[in-house]
Design an enzyme around this catalytic site. Structure first.
Site, PDB file in Angstrom:
ATOM      1  N   SER A  24      -1.127 -13.661  44.596  1.00 42.09           N
ATOM      2  CA  SER A  24      -2.250 -14.600  44.654  1.00 42.09           C
ATOM      3  C   SER A  24      -1.856 -15.981  44.139  1.00 42.09           C
ATOM      4  CB  SER A  24      -3.421 -14.061  43.827  1.00 42.09           C
ATOM      5  OG  SER A  24      -3.943 -12.912  44.459  1.00 42.09           O
ATOM      6  N   ARG A  28      -1.197 -19.447  46.689  1.00 40.84           N
ATOM      7  CA  ARG A  28      -1.946 -20.661  46.341  1.00 40.84           C
ATOM      8  C   ARG A  28      -0.987 -21.806  46.000  1.00 40.84           C
ATOM      9  NH1 ARG A  28      -5.336 -16.525  45.089  1.00 40.84           N
ATOM     10  NH2 ARG A  28      -7.593 -16.876  44.984  1.00 40.84           N
ATOM     11  N   ASP A  50       3.894 -11.126  52.528  1.00 40.94           N
ATOM     12  CA  ASP A  50       2.752 -12.048  52.453  1.00 40.94           C
ATOM     13  C   ASP A  50       3.150 -13.476  52.096  1.00 40.94           C
ATOM     14  OD1 ASP A  50       1.094  -9.976  53.109  1.00 40.94           O
ATOM     15  OD2 ASP A  50      -0.260 -10.217  51.399  1.00 40.94           O
ATOM     16  N   ASN A  92      -0.418  -9.610  57.989  1.00 38.91           N
ATOM     17  CA  ASN A  92      -1.719  -9.073  57.553  1.00 38.91           C
ATOM     18  C   ASN A  92      -2.100  -9.696  56.216  1.00 38.91           C
ATOM     19  OD1 ASN A  92      -4.079  -7.675  57.522  1.00 38.91           O
ATOM     20  ND2 ASN A  92      -3.171  -5.652  57.181  1.00 38.91           N
ATOM     21  N   GLY A  94      -4.481 -11.692  54.374  1.00 37.46           N
ATOM     22  CA  GLY A  94      -5.832 -12.255  54.391  1.00 37.46           C
ATOM     23  C   GLY A  94      -5.873 -13.587  53.668  1.00 37.46           C
ATOM     24  N   ARG A 122     -10.130  -8.101  60.758  1.00 36.03           N
ATOM     25  CA  ARG A 122     -10.622  -8.533  59.430  1.00 36.03           C
ATOM     26  C   ARG A 122     -11.484  -9.786  59.593  1.00 36.03           C
ATOM     27  NH1 ARG A 122      -5.891  -8.432  55.057  1.00 36.03           N
ATOM     28  NH2 ARG A 122      -7.719  -8.589  53.696  1.00 36.03           N
ATOM     29  N   SER A 169     -15.776 -11.587  51.393  1.00 36.71           N
ATOM     30  CA  SER A 169     -14.505 -11.910  50.749  1.00 36.71           C
ATOM     31  C   SER A 169     -14.656 -13.212  49.974  1.00 36.71           C
ATOM     32  CB  SER A 169     -13.410 -12.075  51.811  1.00 36.71           C
ATOM     33  OG  SER A 169     -12.241 -12.606  51.226  1.00 36.71           O
ATOM     34  N   SER A 170     -14.029 -13.260  48.797  1.00 33.57           N
ATOM     35  CA  SER A 170     -14.035 -14.511  48.030  1.00 33.57           C
ATOM     36  C   SER A 170     -13.047 -15.515  48.618  1.00 33.57           C
ATOM     37  CB  SER A 170     -13.660 -14.228  46.575  1.00 33.57           C
ATOM     38  OG  SER A 170     -12.302 -13.826  46.506  1.00 33.57           O
ATOM     39  N   SER A 199     -15.606 -10.430  44.065  1.00 33.89           N
ATOM     40  CA  SER A 199     -14.232 -10.687  43.585  1.00 33.89           C
ATOM     41  C   SER A 199     -14.117 -12.013  42.822  1.00 33.89           C
ATOM     42  CB  SER A 199     -13.252 -10.700  44.787  1.00 33.89           C
ATOM     43  OG  SER A 199     -13.351  -9.534  45.549  1.00 33.89           O
ATOM     44  N   ASP A 325      -8.387  -4.832  43.858  1.00 34.59           N
ATOM     45  CA  ASP A 325      -7.056  -4.318  44.214  1.00 34.59           C
ATOM     46  C   ASP A 325      -6.576  -3.270  43.208  1.00 34.59           C
ATOM     47  OD1 ASP A 325      -7.252  -6.135  46.241  1.00 34.59           O
ATOM     48  OD2 ASP A 325      -5.642  -7.457  45.567  1.00 34.59           O
ATOM     49  N   GLU A 353      -6.606  -4.196  54.130  1.00 35.01           N
ATOM     50  CA  GLU A 353      -5.474  -3.806  54.971  1.00 35.01           C
ATOM     51  C   GLU A 353      -5.818  -2.636  55.890  1.00 35.01           C
ATOM     52  OE1 GLU A 353      -5.383  -5.243  52.217  1.00 35.01           O
ATOM     53  OE2 GLU A 353      -3.425  -6.052  51.678  1.00 35.01           O
ATOM     54  N   HIS A 397       0.089  -1.312  51.671  1.00 35.58           N
ATOM     55  CA  HIS A 397       0.974  -1.272  50.501  1.00 35.58           C
ATOM     56  C   HIS A 397       0.338  -0.586  49.302  1.00 35.58           C
ATOM     57  CE1 HIS A 397      -0.842  -5.355  49.065  1.00 35.58           C
ATOM     58  NE2 HIS A 397      -1.602  -4.852  50.007  1.00 35.58           N
ATOM     59  N   ARG A 398      -0.964  -0.853  49.081  1.00 31.26           N
ATOM     60  CA  ARG A 398      -1.594  -0.278  47.881  1.00 31.26           C
ATOM     61  C   ARG A 398      -1.856   1.220  48.025  1.00 31.26           C
ATOM     62  NH1 ARG A 398      -1.634  -4.583  44.969  1.00 31.26           N
ATOM     63  NH2 ARG A 398      -2.242  -6.535  45.950  1.00 31.26           N
ATOM     64  N   LYS A 423       4.690  -5.646  51.774  1.00 25.80           N
ATOM     65  CA  LYS A 423       3.651  -6.689  51.820  1.00 25.80           C
ATOM     66  C   LYS A 423       3.614  -7.472  50.507  1.00 25.80           C
ATOM     67  CE  LYS A 423      -1.110  -7.441  53.401  1.00 25.80           C
ATOM     68  NZ  LYS A 423      -1.876  -8.171  52.424  1.00 25.80           N
TER      69      LYS A 423
HETATM   70  O1  LIG Z   1      -7.885 -14.643  46.446  1.00 28.00           O
HETATM   71  C1  LIG Z   1      -7.033 -13.747  46.339  1.00 28.00           C
HETATM   72  O2  LIG Z   1      -5.877 -13.975  45.933  1.00 28.00           O
HETATM   73  C2  LIG Z   1      -7.418 -12.361  46.681  1.00 28.00           C
HETATM   74  C3  LIG Z   1      -8.739 -11.986  46.719  1.00 28.00           C
HETATM   75  C4  LIG Z   1      -9.185 -10.579  46.914  1.00 28.00           C
HETATM   76  O3  LIG Z   1      -9.786 -10.483  48.188  1.00 28.00           O
HETATM   77  P1  LIG Z   1     -11.410 -10.480  48.436  1.00 28.00           P
HETATM   78  O4  LIG Z   1     -11.952 -11.725  47.900  1.00 28.00           O
HETATM   79  O5  LIG Z   1     -11.467 -10.389  49.926  1.00 28.00           O
HETATM   80  O6  LIG Z   1     -11.928  -9.257  47.738  1.00 28.00           O
HETATM   81  C5  LIG Z   1      -8.018  -9.595  46.805  1.00 28.00           C
HETATM   82  O7  LIG Z   1      -8.392  -8.350  47.313  1.00 28.00           O
HETATM   83  C6  LIG Z   1      -6.794 -10.091  47.529  1.00 28.00           C
HETATM   84  O8  LIG Z   1      -5.725  -9.187  47.439  1.00 28.00           O
HETATM   85  C7  LIG Z   1      -6.321 -11.395  46.936  1.00 28.00           C
HETATM   86  C1  LIG Z   2      -6.391  -7.235  50.060  1.00 22.38           C
HETATM   87  C2  LIG Z   2      -5.162  -7.649  49.848  1.00 22.38           C
HETATM   88  O1  LIG Z   2      -4.561  -8.738  50.402  1.00 22.38           O
HETATM   89  P1  LIG Z   2      -5.056  -9.831  51.465  1.00 22.38           P
HETATM   90  O2  LIG Z   2      -6.558  -9.819  51.527  1.00 22.38           O
HETATM   91  O3  LIG Z   2      -4.516 -11.126  50.952  1.00 22.38           O
HETATM   92  O4  LIG Z   2      -4.433  -9.439  52.774  1.00 22.38           O
HETATM   93  C3  LIG Z   2      -4.281  -6.905  48.888  1.00 22.38           C
HETATM   94  O5  LIG Z   2      -3.171  -7.414  48.570  1.00 22.38           O
HETATM   95  O6  LIG Z   2      -4.649  -5.833  48.428  1.00 22.38           O
END
Ligand SMILES: O=C(O)C1=C[C@@H](OP(=O)(O)O)[C@@H](O)[C@H](O)C1
Ligand SMILES: C=C(OP(=O)(O)O)C(=O)O
Length: 438
Positions: A24, A28, A50, A92, A94, A122, A169-170, A199, A325, A353, A397-398, A423
């Site tokens: 994360s 960023r 990632d 993948n 997000g 997603r 999602s945040s 989150s 997570d 995922e 991965h998790r 990942k």
């Molecule tokens: O902002 C981030 O770094 C993340 C936010 C979370 O997602 P959500 O906001 O979709 O829950 C988390 O699950 C993801 O692995 C990383």
């Molecule tokens: C949800 C996750 O990642 P992202 O949303 O960034 O794909 C994760 O790493 O568990």
């Protein structure tokens, strides 16, 4: 690539390890450095699927990133990306697609973003809906509300305040916040959250990192009690010189749980009381479940008498919205608890995922647990007798990392497609083996 990995029962585990960089924070920091005035020297970056997609995306946009070895990168920032036509693959990740889209929408270019098939399932509609009133021109190439996306030059940039939903999602709010300096060139920008925000600690992380890169966001609350963020006119990112990425707190969870189940002590370096990530609070859960946790600024250690010597984690019933997570790790620790555990308010698992609620329920059941899966909760009743099983990991991965901990019971566990850990943690299984004895 090996198709499966057989894990012999882990009888004890002890030792120390250094965590890989935080996903994360790395993603960023790469984007903020790319948007900054000046050059940033990033150290301790995570090297994984990632972060690679974020690096490659920035390179495709003409940003200069120089690999200095040992996970250090030199990034030359540019308020306007040099290349205005690019094909971007986000795998993948997000976090990568959601934060890139919000920035690319205002780069006056034409960008196409796509990923693996699951990425195209997603949701991203709430982010696109928030960006369009600002003039963003984003179209869906296949299904309304989902990638792949085509971003074209924005038209006008006037409507305020920006309203964004944060209940799926945040990362949508993080995307808008991080792109705000691109929009607040002449007048301040106000962002309001509509409805519930999930989150939340990830938003704190975004604000803290923006501040490190020179943009201080003012916070207030709307009349309805929702969070409101104000970015001053003329705010711009400034390269902090060098920036060190802390260890990954979600990756730490597997080793802290290992210390609890297999006795430890296990000490992880790179994550402690000074960490910025919300998942540091996983350590509190290990403590609530009966393990002994000690922490310094930059390290955390967990120990117990160990399952082999009769340790039984205390069952837990709690809201885990703040650590979505690391909560997956708790679901597997719950296999060994002294009663049923309930993980509440984890509805976001369904759009990550994989559908993590369904996947977790199916695989815990294979090991003999009795599981109830709700729309946003899991109830896990430990097995009377733990069964050996081949665990499917759903390219998540998790799933692979969490279920490796099931081998702390007395039966072998097979992990299918262990390579999916790339990942966020490519050498996870090597690190696990180095600390474990069978
Ligand atoms: O902002 C981030 O770094 C993340 C936010 C979370 O997602 P959500 O906001 O979709 O829950 C988390 O699950 C993801 O692995 C990383
Ligand atoms: C949800 C996750 O990642 P992202 O949303 O960034 O794909 C994760 O790493 O568990």
């Amino acid at each position: 690539m090996t198709e499966f990995l057989d894990l012999a029962p882990i009888r004890a585990a002890r030792g120390e390890m250094r965590l890989p960089g935080s996903k994360s924070v790395s993603i960023r920091a790469l984007l903020l450095a790319a948007l900054s005035d000046g050059e940033t020297h990033l150290t301790g970056l995570l090297d994984s699927d990632d972060t690679r997609v974020m690096r490659e995306a920035l390179k495709a946009c003409g940003v200069s990133l120089v690999d200095e070895g040992s996970n250090s990168w030199r990034v030359q920032g540019a308020l306007q990306f040099p290349r205005t036509d690019a094909e971007i693959y986000v795998g993948n990740s997000g976090l990568s697609i959601r934060t890139l889209v919000a920035v690319l929408a205002f780069m006056n270019g034409r960008y196409r973003l796509s990923g693996v098939p699951r990425m195209h399932e997603r949701p991203i509609g709430d982010l696109v809906d928030a960006l369009r009133p600002l003039g963003a021109s984003i179209s869906y190439e296949a299904h309304e509300g989902f990638p792949p996306l085509l971003v074209e030059p924005a038209k006008s940039r006037s409507l305020q305040p920006v309203r964004v939903r944060g209940d799926a999602s945040s990362q949508f709010l993080t995307g808008i916040l991080q792109s705000a300096p691109l929009l607040a060139r002449e007048r301040e920008l106000v962002i309001e959250v509509e409805g519930e925000l999930i989150s939340k600690p990830y938003i704190e992380l975004s604000l803290t990192l923006m501040k490190r890169f020179g943009v201080d966001v003012q916070r207030s609350t709307t009349a309805a009690g929702s969070p409101r963020y104000t970015i001053a006119a003329g705010a711009r990112y400034r390269a902090p010189g060098s920036f060190a990425v802390e260890g990954d707190a979600s990756s730490a969870s597997y080793f802290l749980a290992l210390g609890a189940l297999a006795g430890g002590p296990i000490r992880v370096h790179g994550m402690g009381s000074s960490s910025l990530q919300g998942d540091v609070r996983f350590a509190e859960v290990m403590s609530a479940m009966g393990a002994t946790v000690t922490q310094g600024e930059d390290w955390t250690e967990v120990q117990s008498s160990g399952l082999a010597a009769g340790f039984k984690p205390k069952a837990i019933d709690a809201d885990f919205n703040h650590i979505p997570d690391a909560a997956m790790t708790i679901a597997v620790v719950a296999l060994f608890a002294d009663g049923p555990s309930v993980l509440r308010n984890i509805g976001s698992w369904r759009v990550k995922e994989t559908d993590r609620i369904a996947a977790m329920a199916a695989e815990l059941t294979k090991l003999g647990a009795t599981v109830e899966a709700g729309a946003d909760f899991l109830r896990i009743e430990p097995p009377k007798v733990l069964r050996s099983a081949a665990i499917d990991t759903y390219d998540d991965h998790r799933m692979a990392m969490s279920f490796s901990l099931a081998s702390c019971g007395s039966v072998p566990v097979r992990i299918n497609d262990p390579g999916c850990v790339a990942k966020t943690f490519p050498d996870y299984f090597t690190q696990l083996a180095a600390l474990s004895s069978n």
